[in-house]
Design a protein around this motif. Sequence first.
Motif, PDB file in Angstrom:
ATOM      1  N   GLU A 185       6.559   4.982  -2.884  1.00 38.38           N
ATOM      2  CA  GLU A 185       6.826   4.405  -1.563  1.00 38.38           C
ATOM      3  C   GLU A 185       7.794   5.310  -0.781  1.00 38.38           C
ATOM      4  O   GLU A 185       7.583   5.589   0.404  1.00 38.38           O
ATOM      5  CB  GLU A 185       7.416   2.994  -1.720  1.00 38.38           C
ATOM      6  N   ARG A 238      -3.101   7.330   0.867  1.00 34.08           N
ATOM      7  CA  ARG A 238      -1.877   7.765   1.558  1.00 34.08           C
ATOM      8  C   ARG A 238      -1.314   9.006   0.893  1.00 34.08           C
ATOM      9  O   ARG A 238      -0.882   9.949   1.535  1.00 34.08           O
ATOM     10  CB  ARG A 238      -0.828   6.645   1.510  1.00 34.08           C
ATOM     11  N   PHE A 264      -1.491   3.998  -4.170  1.00 37.26           N
ATOM     12  CA  PHE A 264      -1.049   4.720  -2.975  1.00 37.26           C
ATOM     13  C   PHE A 264      -2.134   5.629  -2.398  1.00 37.26           C
ATOM     14  O   PHE A 264      -1.910   6.329  -1.418  1.00 37.26           O
ATOM     15  CB  PHE A 264       0.228   5.527  -3.280  1.00 37.26           C
ATOM     16  N   TYR A 265      -3.302   5.623  -3.040  1.00 36.38           N
ATOM     17  CA  TYR A 265      -4.384   6.454  -2.549  1.00 36.38           C
ATOM     18  C   TYR A 265      -5.042   5.736  -1.384  1.00 36.38           C
ATOM     19  O   TYR A 265      -5.223   4.527  -1.453  1.00 36.38           O
ATOM     20  CB  TYR A 265      -5.407   6.705  -3.674  1.00 36.38           C
ATOM     21  N   ALA A 314       5.990   8.411   0.314  1.00 33.46           N
ATOM     22  CA  ALA A 314       5.102   8.123   1.448  1.00 33.46           C
ATOM     23  C   ALA A 314       5.926   8.021   2.730  1.00 33.46           C
ATOM     24  O   ALA A 314       5.534   8.533   3.774  1.00 33.46           O
ATOM     25  CB  ALA A 314       4.326   6.837   1.197  1.00 33.46           C
ATOM     26  N   GLU A 359       1.860  13.601   1.737  1.00 35.94           N
ATOM     27  CA  GLU A 359       0.441  13.246   1.638  1.00 35.94           C
ATOM     28  C   GLU A 359      -0.189  13.844   0.393  1.00 35.94           C
ATOM     29  O   GLU A 359      -1.245  13.396  -0.053  1.00 35.94           O
ATOM     30  CB  GLU A 359      -0.315  13.767   2.873  1.00 35.94           C
TER      31      GLU A 359
END
Lengths: 182, 575
Positions: B11, B42, B39-40, B14, B19
Amino acid sequence: MKDQRRYHTIIALVEDRPGVLNRIASKWRQRGFNIESLAVGHSETPGLSRMTLVVDASHDADQVVKQLDKLIDVVDIRDVSNEDIVAREMALIKVRCDAGNRSHIIEIVDIFRANIIDVSPESVIVEVTGDEGKIDAMFELLKDYGVIEMVRTGRVAMLRGAAASHPIEEEGYERYPGQETW
Amino acid sequence: MEMTGAEMLLEALAREGVEVIFGIPGGANLPIYDTFPKFYPRIRHYLARHEQGAAHAADGYARVTGKVGVCMATSGPGATNLVTGIANAWMDSVPIVAITGSVIRPLIGRDAFQEADITGITIPITKHNYLILDVNDIPRIVREAFYIARTGRPGPVLIDIPRDVQQERGEFYWPERVELRGYRPPIYPDPDAVAKAAQLIYESERPLILAGHGVIISQAFYELQELAEKANVPVITTLLGISGFPPHHPLYLGMPGMHGMHWNNLAISEADLLIGIGMRFDDRVTGRLKDFAPKAKIIHIEVDPAEVGKNVRPAVALVGDARICLQHLNRLVQRRERPDWFAHLDELKREHPSLAYPTETEEILPQYVIDQIYELTGGEAYYVTGVGQHQMWSAQYFRGKKPNSLITSGGLGTMGFEVPAAVGVQVAKPGEMVWAICGDGGFQMTLQELGMVAEYGLPVKFAIINNGHHGMVRQWQSLFYRGNLVASPLQNPDFVKIAEAYGILGLRATRREEVVPTLQRALEHPGAVVIDFQVKEDENCFPMVPPGASLQETIGLPKEYIELVRRRQEVEVSR
Ligand SMILES: Cc1ncc(C[n+]2csc(CCOP(=O)(O)OP(=O)(O)O)c2C)c(N)n1
Ligand SMILES: [Mg+2]
């Protein structure tokens, strides 16, 4: 005796965190700075330690200060060699002695305004504070009685008068637009 | 919000705008890998084949984006494999954040399986590093790490996170700002120094600008050109400063130093003023320091105060961001005509040609391949190089049109940089052309990263300048070690077959006339290509300042090459 002019006194305010000494030592080693002495302990501010370094002035003291200043954990650092400072060092010297010559040693201790902090049948421990020259001189005199060992703290130094050595700037981060600029 | 340490990390990354991460999993970072799918897309993970490759890829990515590159490894061997890549980023001031897993807290310091003291190991090659012992510190430390990596003089930061910290739950708190009382990078130059610098520039009769990586890092392209044009001062760029100034600009003089232009080395020795911008007077630039620029005053524009006065004593220093310093300086500089100096520079260029090679050969000359790569790509690509002779020729003949388009390992001189760095550049610039100019030696140090090229369909063109040698080592041995060629000849594999083994198009050229058609074929091919250019084995790279010599002692091109230039000049004159 050491020629004081050949040495630079540098004082630093550093984060009191594990690894700080390692980072500082790493810079010395890598850059080949010869450190004559290093004294470190808590400062008046919790979380910050204050250090006094004495470096051989055959090095560029400016580089020592700048390279150490690059460490994130070094909050502030300055060379105070050309400023009006007080500088002291403490030594403990364990001297061989017996009832016969103890009084001679006590005389020397009194002249130097030092203290005897431990007595045993064959030895005394002398505590002496002063500049390096005074400690060296005392050591020379005690040598004749047989110095068993000596331990020295290295120099600690401070500016004379009311000025703080490391005025902490409050604005800090704000002065640098940081994120946007880069 | 409550989350696990691994979630907090991703987090926070990100939020920092990450990226792409290059990495390899292992026991000590599996909780992070376990969290990636959440998180994919992102954050996209690229699986390197060696952690050094992950670090160089992050480095290449960072160089062309100006963003912080991120690489990841497990504890112990994974972490130590990153070390070369971190050191490379350190020497070249590239912002990367390396994230390593480490053994669980109760085992730290007990020589646990795959434990390595990676924070201890990387102290001298990082701007800062962290061992996170409390899960709640993760967001703050990530923020600090990114801030430190990209500000001031950029550089690598390492974050070591024990596996149990990754698994522990905590409260995600994102600090509004970074508070680091021990870190205040300078930005604005001292106005008095700026005024004095402007004055020195105006007074100077024989000034030169020496522009380095700092120009590119601070994106001072426009400002550098403005200074050069406004003050009428010619521009030399260091190896890492190349592509910081348009190579076709009439004020451009090319590279100085060990394999720099002969005329530059002589001009530096005659200059009365050097304006060093974002460069550090490295020994490869200065030659023997005590004879460097004997007649010159120096203006040093530099963001790292420790670089000022380290190698040379400047008359004036502007300590701050190169771009901002130049903006301030440009307001004050005044034009001055320097006809004698420019005429003299032209004469030096005529007298000491430094870019020439025979073109009527049957064999392929390495310079020819490199020259033709620039020619046929129209200078429109990103050019990544390895280290050695091919690197120096790539720098000498550079004709790229994009700012910041030469990606090369300068300070550390890391062979094997080329393949993974090109991967990072291509990932950062998906629509752009990326050419990796590789040594046959260096290519073999990291060729396993062709695995990433194939897996992620990256259309990088790899031109192996295959001279069958560690060419630069062979050159030193032939010049300074009585031709005693120990361990410089290479017994090479079939590079075409290696490409094919990865499912990549492999091409080969062995004669000069095959070079252009082969390059054209590579350009037409939509995907990745590996080209084995089998070039003349014993070509040496000149000009050269012998190690320990001064710039005045530069050895020029071989006589026959200079003759070629003379004949060409005569032809032109007779026309
Ligand atoms: C990792 C690493 N190991 C060793 C060296 C020393 N070295 C410098 S140039 C060179 C030879 C490079 O050979 P190659 O990649 O074929 O390039 P060439 O000089 O032939 O163009 C070597 C071994 C280095 N720079 N980096
Ligand atoms: Mg080679």
